[in-house]
Design a protein around this motif. Structure first.
Motif, PDB file in Angstrom:
ATOM      1  N   ARG A  13       5.364 -12.501   2.406  1.00  9.92           N
ATOM      2  CA  ARG A  13       6.353 -12.050   1.938  1.00  9.92           C
ATOM      3  C   ARG A  13       7.209 -13.227   1.467  1.00  9.92           C
ATOM      4  N   VAL A  16       7.369 -13.709  -3.492  1.00 12.62           N
ATOM      5  CA  VAL A  16       8.471 -13.294  -4.392  1.00 12.62           C
ATOM      6  C   VAL A  16       9.721 -13.988  -4.322  1.00 12.62           C
ATOM      7  N   ASN A  41      -1.978 -10.447  -1.687  1.00  9.13           N
ATOM      8  CA  ASN A  41      -2.068  -9.181  -1.069  1.00  9.13           C
ATOM      9  C   ASN A  41      -1.515  -8.291  -2.322  1.00  9.13           C
ATOM     10  N   GLU A  42      -1.838  -6.847  -2.285  1.00  3.26           N
ATOM     11  CA  GLU A  42      -1.728  -6.130  -3.623  1.00  3.26           C
ATOM     12  C   GLU A  42      -0.091  -6.009  -3.915  1.00  3.26           C
ATOM     13  N   ALA A  43       0.716  -5.961  -3.039  1.00  2.00           N
ATOM     14  CA  ALA A  43       2.213  -6.215  -3.281  1.00  2.00           C
ATOM     15  C   ALA A  43       2.276  -7.264  -4.228  1.00  2.00           C
ATOM     16  N   ASN A  44       2.017  -8.517  -3.753  1.00  2.66           N
ATOM     17  CA  ASN A  44       2.349  -9.801  -4.368  1.00  2.66           C
ATOM     18  C   ASN A  44       1.660  -9.783  -5.871  1.00  2.66           C
ATOM     19  N   ALA A  46       0.906  -7.254  -7.742  1.00  6.31           N
ATOM     20  CA  ALA A  46       1.614  -6.175  -8.370  1.00  6.31           C
ATOM     21  C   ALA A  46       3.057  -6.758  -9.093  1.00  6.31           C
ATOM     22  N   ALA A  47       3.627  -7.760  -7.698  1.00  7.46           N
ATOM     23  CA  ALA A  47       5.292  -8.203  -8.274  1.00  7.46           C
ATOM     24  C   ALA A  47       4.833  -9.312  -9.434  1.00  7.46           C
ATOM     25  N   GLN A  49       2.513  -9.368 -11.580  1.00  6.66           N
ATOM     26  CA  GLN A  49       2.013  -8.379 -12.883  1.00  6.66           C
ATOM     27  C   GLN A  49       3.083  -7.915 -13.606  1.00  6.66           C
ATOM     28  N   MET A  78      -8.745  -2.015  -2.780  1.00  5.33           N
ATOM     29  CA  MET A  78      -7.693  -3.070  -3.341  1.00  5.33           C
ATOM     30  C   MET A  78      -7.829  -3.435  -4.705  1.00  5.33           C
TER      31      MET A  78
END
Length: 149
Positions: A13, A16, A41-44, A46-47, A49, A78
């Motif tokens: 976390r 970002v 992880n997928e969220a990071n 994506a961020a 991207q 994933m």
């Protein structure tokens, strides 16, 4: 450029906010970013991207001699992590991720050995964060001063 001290060993976390700090300090976003498996992880991904940043984040912990960047981790559900594993594997020994070992990791050894920093002197999370900020600033200023010689 930016630093962050958290009490959680899982530092995913923090990525970002670190990117946002770099942008605030430099006035522009980084073009590329390299980080260890703790940030992947997928969220990071994506961020990264969304921000248009090319990331090099290890999708797992590969042991010595393992060819797969994901190590033993299965990434079937994933898609971004799978794509990252392919990117790192495709680049092989020329991977930008490999540069992280040369650029980032020695800093911690230099702070411990050359700056004799072994433990925090202050107590409390806010004070420790301030102490770490001072250590990072002093380390960077000394490197800049020595580079000008």
């Amino acid at each position: 450029m930016a630093h962050r001290l958290v009490t959680n060993a899982a530092d995913a976390r923090a990525l970002v906010p670190l990117i946002d700090d770099v942008r605030a300090h430099l006035g522009r976003k980084p073009r590329e970013l390299s980080g260890d498996a703790g940030f992947a992880n997928e969220a990071n991904l994506a961020a990264l991207q969304v921000r248009g940043i090319t990331g090099y984040l290890a999708p797992g912990r590969a042991r010595h001699g393992e060819a797969d960047a994901a190590g033993r981790r299965r990434l079937t559900k994933m898609p971004l992590m799978s794509a990252m594993a392919v990117r790192l594997k495709r680049a092989g020994r020329r991977s930008r991720y490999r540069l992280r070992k040369q650029v980032v990791e020695p800093v911690f050894g230099q702070i411990k050995q050359a700056r004799s920093f072994r433990q925090f002197l202050l107590r409390g999370l806010d004070q420790v964060r301030g102490e770490w900020a001072m250590i990072c600033t002093a380390h960077n200023l000394l490197k800049l001063a020595n580079a000008g010689r």
